[in-house]
Write an enzyme that holds these catalytic residues in place. Structure first.
Site, PDB file in Angstrom:
ATOM      1  N   MET A 267     -11.447  -5.969   5.564  1.00  0.00           N
ATOM      2  CA  MET A 267     -10.706  -5.225   6.388  1.00  0.00           C
ATOM      3  C   MET A 267     -10.166  -5.744   7.863  1.00  0.00           C
ATOM      4  O   MET A 267     -11.223  -6.339   8.302  1.00  0.00           O
ATOM      5  CB  MET A 267     -11.281  -3.978   6.736  1.00  0.00           C
ATOM      6  CG  MET A 267     -11.692  -2.961   5.591  1.00  0.00           C
ATOM      7  SD  MET A 267     -10.173  -2.371   4.518  1.00  0.00           S
ATOM      8  CE  MET A 267      -9.112  -1.851   5.741  1.00  0.00           C
TER       9      MET A 267
ATOM     10  N   MET B  49      -9.083   7.984  -0.103  1.00  0.00           N
ATOM     11  CA  MET B  49      -9.706   8.661   1.064  1.00  0.00           C
ATOM     12  C   MET B  49     -10.225   9.838   0.877  1.00  0.00           C
ATOM     13  O   MET B  49      -9.712  10.629   0.684  1.00  0.00           O
ATOM     14  CB  MET B  49      -8.887   8.262   2.471  1.00  0.00           C
ATOM     15  CG  MET B  49      -8.464   7.091   2.761  1.00  0.00           C
ATOM     16  SD  MET B  49      -7.535   6.851   4.237  1.00  0.00           S
ATOM     17  CE  MET B  49      -6.626   5.386   4.054  1.00  0.00           C
TER      18      MET B  49
ATOM     19  N   HIS C  30      -8.543   0.779  -3.813  1.00  0.00           N
ATOM     20  CA  HIS C  30      -9.332   0.624  -2.795  1.00  0.00           C
ATOM     21  C   HIS C  30     -10.107   2.004  -2.151  1.00  0.00           C
ATOM     22  O   HIS C  30      -9.478   2.877  -1.722  1.00  0.00           O
ATOM     23  CB  HIS C  30      -8.617   0.053  -1.732  1.00  0.00           C
ATOM     24  CG  HIS C  30      -9.255   0.081  -0.272  1.00  0.00           C
ATOM     25  ND1 HIS C  30      -8.663  -0.018   1.076  1.00  0.00           N
ATOM     26  CD2 HIS C  30     -10.574   0.183   0.000  1.00  0.00           C
ATOM     27  CE1 HIS C  30      -9.530  -0.243   1.909  1.00  0.00           C
ATOM     28  NE2 HIS C  30     -10.742  -0.398   1.405  1.00  0.00           N
TER      29      HIS C  30
ATOM     30  N   HIS D 116      -1.374  -1.300  -4.190  1.00  0.00           N
ATOM     31  CA  HIS D 116      -2.576  -1.030  -3.745  1.00  0.00           C
ATOM     32  C   HIS D 116      -2.823   0.399  -3.223  1.00  0.00           C
ATOM     33  O   HIS D 116      -1.591   0.944  -2.771  1.00  0.00           O
ATOM     34  CB  HIS D 116      -2.438  -1.699  -2.172  1.00  0.00           C
ATOM     35  CG  HIS D 116      -3.808  -1.701  -1.451  1.00  0.00           C
ATOM     36  ND1 HIS D 116      -5.037  -2.279  -1.601  1.00  0.00           N
ATOM     37  CD2 HIS D 116      -4.282  -1.055  -0.360  1.00  0.00           C
ATOM     38  CE1 HIS D 116      -5.934  -2.441  -0.868  1.00  0.00           C
ATOM     39  NE2 HIS D 116      -5.410  -1.222  -0.077  1.00  0.00           N
TER      40      HIS D 116
ATOM     41  N   MET E 284     -12.106   4.472  -0.511  1.00  0.00           N
ATOM     42  CA  MET E 284     -12.874   4.464   0.994  1.00  0.00           C
ATOM     43  C   MET E 284     -13.401   5.892   0.653  1.00  0.00           C
ATOM     44  O   MET E 284     -12.880   6.840   1.363  1.00  0.00           O
ATOM     45  CB  MET E 284     -11.851   4.389   1.754  1.00  0.00           C
ATOM     46  CG  MET E 284     -11.443   3.097   2.324  1.00  0.00           C
ATOM     47  SD  MET E 284      -9.721   2.966   3.094  1.00  0.00           S
ATOM     48  CE  MET E 284      -8.700   2.994   1.762  1.00  0.00           C
TER      49      MET E 284
ATOM     50  N   GLY F  74       1.335  -2.262   4.154  1.00  0.00           N
ATOM     51  CA  GLY F  74       1.792  -0.942   4.089  1.00  0.00           C
ATOM     52  C   GLY F  74       3.297  -0.726   4.871  1.00  0.00           C
ATOM     53  O   GLY F  74       4.266  -0.852   4.218  1.00  0.00           O
TER      54      GLY F  74
ATOM     55  N   ASP G 144      -6.587  -6.512   4.675  1.00  0.00           N
ATOM     56  CA  ASP G 144      -5.720  -5.051   4.452  1.00  0.00           C
ATOM     57  C   ASP G 144      -5.822  -4.792   6.036  1.00  0.00           C
ATOM     58  O   ASP G 144      -6.740  -4.627   6.454  1.00  0.00           O
ATOM     59  CB  ASP G 144      -6.737  -4.382   3.532  1.00  0.00           C
ATOM     60  CG  ASP G 144      -6.088  -2.979   3.501  1.00  0.00           C
ATOM     61  OD1 ASP G 144      -4.996  -2.826   3.888  1.00  0.00           O
ATOM     62  OD2 ASP G 144      -6.660  -2.121   2.635  1.00  0.00           O
ATOM     63  N   GLY G 145      -4.659  -4.525   6.412  1.00  0.00           N
ATOM     64  CA  GLY G 145      -4.649  -3.682   7.762  1.00  0.00           C
ATOM     65  C   GLY G 145      -3.793  -4.608   8.753  1.00  0.00           C
ATOM     66  O   GLY G 145      -4.225  -5.507   9.202  1.00  0.00           O
TER      67      GLY G 145
ATOM     68  N   SER H 251       0.847  -1.340   0.041  1.00  0.00           N
ATOM     69  CA  SER H 251      -0.018   0.028   0.013  1.00  0.00           C
ATOM     70  C   SER H 251       0.802   1.169   0.052  1.00  0.00           C
ATOM     71  O   SER H 251       1.704   1.480   0.913  1.00  0.00           O
ATOM     72  CB  SER H 251      -1.003  -0.019   1.400  1.00  0.00           C
ATOM     73  OG  SER H 251      -1.462   1.251   1.343  1.00  0.00           O
TER      74      SER H 251
ATOM     75  N   ASP I 160      -4.958   3.439  -1.640  1.00  0.00           N
ATOM     76  CA  ASP I 160      -5.885   3.886  -0.948  1.00  0.00           C
ATOM     77  C   ASP I 160      -6.493   5.385  -1.147  1.00  0.00           C
ATOM     78  O   ASP I 160      -5.688   6.108  -0.886  1.00  0.00           O
ATOM     79  CB  ASP I 160      -5.191   3.797   0.627  1.00  0.00           C
ATOM     80  CG  ASP I 160      -4.965   2.272   1.190  1.00  0.00           C
ATOM     81  OD1 ASP I 160      -5.955   1.398   1.045  1.00  0.00           O
ATOM     82  OD2 ASP I 160      -3.942   1.913   1.607  1.00  0.00           O
TER      83      ASP I 160
ATOM     84  N   GLY J  43      -8.704   3.980   7.323  1.00  0.00           N
ATOM     85  CA  GLY J  43      -8.539   5.270   7.669  1.00  0.00           C
ATOM     86  C   GLY J  43      -6.977   5.550   7.542  1.00  0.00           C
ATOM     87  O   GLY J  43      -6.461   6.451   7.331  1.00  0.00           O
ATOM     88  N   PHE J  44      -6.386   4.847   8.193  1.00  0.00           N
ATOM     89  CA  PHE J  44      -4.666   4.807   8.590  1.00  0.00           C
ATOM     90  C   PHE J  44      -4.037   3.804   8.472  1.00  0.00           C
ATOM     91  O   PHE J  44      -4.536   2.680   8.673  1.00  0.00           O
ATOM     92  CB  PHE J  44      -4.498   5.662   9.826  1.00  0.00           C
ATOM     93  CG  PHE J  44      -5.510   6.555  10.126  1.00  0.00           C
ATOM     94  CD1 PHE J  44      -5.014   8.032   9.644  1.00  0.00           C
ATOM     95  CD2 PHE J  44      -6.669   6.755  10.633  1.00  0.00           C
ATOM     96  CE1 PHE J  44      -5.652   9.264   9.885  1.00  0.00           C
ATOM     97  CE2 PHE J  44      -7.616   7.754  10.971  1.00  0.00           C
ATOM     98  CZ  PHE J  44      -7.038   9.069  10.563  1.00  0.00           C
ATOM     99  N   GLY J  45      -2.802   3.905   7.963  1.00  0.00           N
ATOM    100  CA  GLY J  45      -1.878   2.728   7.991  1.00  0.00           C
ATOM    101  C   GLY J  45      -1.175   2.574   9.373  1.00  0.00           C
ATOM    102  O   GLY J  45      -1.539   3.197  10.144  1.00  0.00           O
ATOM    103  N   GLY J  46      -0.720   1.244   9.447  1.00  0.00           N
ATOM    104  CA  GLY J  46       0.263   1.357  10.755  1.00  0.00           C
ATOM    105  C   GLY J  46      -0.623   0.989  12.046  1.00  0.00           C
ATOM    106  O   GLY J  46      -0.305   1.040  13.185  1.00  0.00           O
TER     107      GLY J  46
HETATM  108  C1  DX5 Z   1      -6.368   1.393   5.932  1.00  0.00           C
HETATM  109  C2  DX5 Z   1      -5.587   0.938   4.240  1.00  0.00           C
HETATM  110  C3  DX5 Z   1      -4.667   0.161   4.255  1.00  0.00           C
HETATM  111  C4  DX5 Z   1      -3.206   0.640   5.230  1.00  0.00           C
HETATM  112  C5  DX5 Z   1      -2.593  -0.861   5.527  1.00  0.00           C
HETATM  113  O1  DX5 Z   1      -7.372   2.123   5.792  1.00  0.00           O
HETATM  114  O2  DX5 Z   1      -6.846   0.542   3.702  1.00  0.00           O
HETATM  115  O3  DX5 Z   1      -4.435  -0.230   3.207  1.00  0.00           O
HETATM  116  O4  DX5 Z   1      -2.762   1.275   4.377  1.00  0.00           O
HETATM  117  O5  DX5 Z   1      -1.354  -0.292   6.123  1.00  0.00           O
HETATM  118  P1  DX5 Z   1      -0.604  -1.100   7.081  1.00  0.00           P
HETATM  119  O6  DX5 Z   1      -0.300  -2.594   6.525  1.00  0.00           O
HETATM  120  O7  DX5 Z   1       0.543  -0.562   7.694  1.00  0.00           O
HETATM  121  O8  DX5 Z   1      -1.699  -1.812   8.254  1.00  0.00           O
HETATM  122 ZN    ZN Z   2      -6.323  -0.448   1.539  1.00  0.00          ZN
END
Ligand code: DX5
Ligand code: ZN
Length: 217
Positions: A139, A39, A68, A35, A70, A200, A178-179, A10, A37, A144-147
């Site tokens: 999911m 948003m 993806h 991938h 969102m 990600g 994902d996530g 991602s 994202d 909403g966020f990575g990490g």
């Molecule tokens: C979350 C995203 C994911 C995210 C994954 O809303 O859809 O794709 O970037 O990041 P990691 O792998 O760091 O959880």
């Molecule tokens: Zn995603």
């Protein structure tokens, strides 16, 4: 269905100042998809990128772009994302008043239709459209966020979805997760029946992308 697990890094976790090089680097490191994202600050709190950036990513790589969405009312933007180079378009069941129609719209526009549900949405919400998709995304964090940390209940959801697909004879449909994917959670969801892993931080925050992708696979 290929037995080989596909890895979709991602770009949300990439260095956006060097996006072109980052995309080239994951391609060279063995990624299967990119991938993306998207948003909107409405369906999810964060705002990221639109078709213009997808088009720039497309110019950097020959890998399929796994987009993806969102965003609310995704049907308004599907054609733009396909024109920008999306190969797979994933829409949230939670954002589609007419999910079946939206999935058909994706196919008619020339991309592969994929549907995603949040951790709190029951699998039954997508059961009747499984014949319309090439991929289902589950999911494993709230989007909403990575990490963020992986939600363990996802493992059982992957198993139940795989059984549901098998019962319908839809054995070629991919299950993407994902996530919070890392080497440990990757192994768990693949054992449960997942075939595509989004990652990600587990790729872009590592010093060696090739080793990071290999560790997930
Ligand atoms: C979350 C995203 C994911 C995210 C994954 O809303 O859809 O794709 O970037 O990041 P990691 O792998 O760091 O959880
Ligand atoms: Zn995603």
């Amino acid at each position: 269905m290929s037995n080989r697990v596909r890895i979709a890094p991602s770009i949300l976790s990439a260095d956006f100042g060097r996006l072109h090089d980052e995309v080239k680097a994951i391609e060279a490191a063995g990624a299967d998809y990119v991938h993306v994202d998207v948003m909107d600050g409405r369906f999810v709190p964060n705002i990221t990128i639109g078709p213009l950036v997808v088009e720039a990513v497309k110019r950097a790589t020959s890998l399929p772009l796994d987009v993806h969405l969102m965003i609310v009312e995704p049907e308004r933007y599907i054609d733009d994302f396909v024109k920008a180079g999306a190969s797979i378009i994933t829409v949230h069941q939670e954002t589609c008043a007419h999910l079946h129609r939206t999935l058909q719209q994706i196919r008619a526009a020339g991309a592969k239709p994929s549907v995603v549900i949040n951790p709190s949405t029951s699998l039954s919400a997508i059961e009747d459209v499984l014949g319309e998709v090439t991929q289902v995304l589950l999911m494993s964090v709230n989007p909403g966020f990575g990490g963020q940390a992986f939600i363990p209940a996802t493992i059982d959801r992957v198993k139940r979805l795989r059984a549901m697909l098998e019962a319908k004879g839809l054995t070629s449909v991919d299950i993407e997760v994902d996530g919070g994917i890392n080497a440990t959670t990757a192994k768990q969801v693949v054992a449960a029946g997942a075939t595509v892993l989004v990652a990600g931080n587990a790729v872009f925050k590592q010093p060696d992308y090739r080793a990071a992708i290999a560790a997930l696979r």
